[in-house]
Write an enzyme that holds these catalytic residues in place. Structure first.
Site, PDB file in Angstrom:
ATOM      1  N   LYS A 130       0.827  -1.213   0.000  1.00 50.18           N
ATOM      2  CA  LYS A 130       0.000   0.000   0.000  1.00 50.18           C
ATOM      3  C   LYS A 130       0.863   1.265   0.000  1.00 50.18           C
ATOM      4  O   LYS A 130       2.084   1.188   0.020  1.00 50.18           O
ATOM      5  CB  LYS A 130      -0.979  -0.031   1.184  1.00 50.18           C
TER       6      LYS A 130
HETATM    7  C1  LIG Z   1      -5.442  -4.466   0.983  1.00 45.56           C
HETATM    8  C2  LIG Z   1      -6.910  -4.286   1.049  1.00 45.56           C
HETATM    9  C3  LIG Z   1      -7.654  -4.601   2.199  1.00 45.56           C
HETATM   10  C4  LIG Z   1      -7.059  -5.321   3.371  1.00 45.56           C
HETATM   11  O1  LIG Z   1      -5.987  -4.664   3.923  1.00 45.56           O
HETATM   12  P1  LIG Z   1      -5.093  -5.446   5.032  1.00 45.56           P
HETATM   13  O2  LIG Z   1      -4.380  -4.332   5.719  1.00 45.56           O
HETATM   14  O3  LIG Z   1      -4.181  -6.344   4.267  1.00 45.56           O
HETATM   15  O4  LIG Z   1      -6.025  -6.170   5.912  1.00 45.56           O
HETATM   16  C5  LIG Z   1      -9.000  -4.299   2.229  1.00 45.56           C
HETATM   17  N1  LIG Z   1      -9.610  -3.731   1.175  1.00 45.56           N
HETATM   18  C6  LIG Z   1      -8.949  -3.441   0.029  1.00 45.56           C
HETATM   19  C7  LIG Z   1      -9.678  -2.787  -1.086  1.00 45.56           C
HETATM   20  C8  LIG Z   1      -7.573  -3.726  -0.075  1.00 45.56           C
HETATM   21  O5  LIG Z   1      -6.927  -3.464  -1.208  1.00 45.56           O
END
Ligand SMILES: *Cc1c(COP(=O)(O)O)cnc(C)c1O
Length: 361
Positions: free
Chosen positions: A160
């Site tokens: 991210k």
């Molecule tokens: C990555 C992601 C999540 C989950 O994030 P984590 O921190 O890995 O739990 C939820 N929603 C979307 C759209 C994502 O891309």
């Protein structure tokens, strides 16, 4: 690491404060993932078994799973073909007497149509939980994503825009929701439990709900907090790469990301091409393999939710009922978009992409 304390403590508090300031929101509660944050948000806004929650058919499975873990029932809607975001018109059509919340996902970092979604929520008295996993820098009409609804949830997962390895943060303006999330994130122990992490002396705590173990570690917060100062320069670098891709692929038989509206800010989390085998020399999966052969990693964000067997079995969802999400899921591929790519890396991606997509021409 030298402080000798890796668990939840002062670094987490500092990271929460920095994110709250960055987003312009009253409360930010750190958790160990966005998935955990979405789950706790569902509980904290008061969802009950039998309640329906409207979610998009084009998202990561965590959005859906969080609703199910909270005991509520996800109701799927199709997305807009240009934005990949939840289509407000479809949301209206899926609202029933049981609908209690909607979870917009600002897909790839592109802001959802929050004017429409907030109006729908207002009319039908629905909660809004914004899935901001892609949307750290996203703005809509001058306002930051994650501040429109009852809760907004960020992800700091390894891919991210801010990375702590694993990690997430819930944003809310509501002090009661903030307190409940904090309590549920640490076993359901009363607020005094958090004081065990401070130097203010011992206090007994009480367990007041059956909670979860979702707290963030200081070690993670220490990794995240220094990135807040670099968010803008990283965004600028991704914009450079984005513009270079846009120019370099303009003559290829693929669909590039649509421009974003002038009154919004795209977080530039994912740069996606749609590869339609009817127009391209290779299909999407073959394109991925060809890039892999050239040592370039790509991603698929995402196959549509209804292709997965567990949802077909539990909810009877079928891909053909969500044709836009399904079409995106079959043709989308995300190219490298890290701020850490060198100019030479970017040119390598472009050369490989052009080579594969112009084969035989
Ligand atoms: C990555 C992601 C999540 C989950 O994030 P984590 O921190 O890995 O739990 C939820 N929603 C979307 C759209 C994502 O891309």
């Amino acid at each position: 690491m030298r402080t000798g304390w890796l668990g939840t403590g002062p670094k987490v508090a500092e990271f929460e404060k920095l994110i709250a300031e960055y987003k312009g929101v009253k409360h930010a509660i750190a958790v160990n993932s966005c998935t955990a944050g979405l789950h706790l948000s569902c509980l904290a806004v008061g969802l009950q078994p039998g309640d329906e929650v409207v979610v998009p058919a084009m998202t990561f499975c965590a959005t859906i799973n969080a609703v199910i873990h909270a005991g509520a029932t996800p109701v799927l809607v199709d997305v807009e073909p240009q934005t990949f975001n939840m289509d407000p018109e479809q949301v209206r059509q899926k609202i029933t007497a049981k609908t209690k919340a909607i979870i917009p996902v600002h897909f790839a970092g592109r802001a959802c149509n929050m004017d429409e979604l907030v109006a729908i929520a207002h009319t039908h008295d629905l909660k809004i939980i914004e899935d901001c996993a892609h949307a750290i820098e996203t703005e809509y009409h001058g306002r930051k994503a994650g501040t429109f609804g009852d809760c907004g949830v960020l992800s700091f997962y390894s891919t991210k825009n801010i990375v702590t390895g694993e990690g997430g943060m819930v944003l809310t303006g509501d002090s009661d929701i903030a307190a409940r999330i904090k309590m549920l994130a640490l076993h359901g122990m009363s607020q005094d439990a958090w004081k065990r992490f401070a130097d203010t002396g011992y206090k007994h705590y009480e367990v007041v709900e059956v909670g979860y173990k979702y707290n963030m570690m200081d070690l993670q917060a220490a990794i995240g907090m220094h990135q807040i100062g670099r968010v803008e320069s990283y965004w600028q670098r991704r914009l450079e790469i984005w513009e270079r891709y846009t120019e370099a692929f303009s003559d290829l038989p693929v669909t590039q990301p649509a421009p974003w509206s002038a009154d919004s800010r795209h977080a530039l989390h994912l740069y996606t091409l749609l590869i339609d085998p009817e127009h391209s020399p290779v299909g999407r999966d073959e394109f991925i393999m060809e890039l892999h052969r050239r040592k370039i990693g790509t991603g698929v964000h995402y196959r549509a939710i209804p292709v997965h067997p567990v949802y077909q079995q539990q909810f009877g969802w079928m891909p053909e009922d969500y044709p836009r999400a399904d079409a995106i899921g079959q043709s989308t591929v995300s190219l490298p978009l890290s701020a850490r790519l060198s100019d030479a890396d970017v040119e390598d991606v472009i050369a490989a992409t052009r080579e594969v997509l112009t084969a035989g021409r």
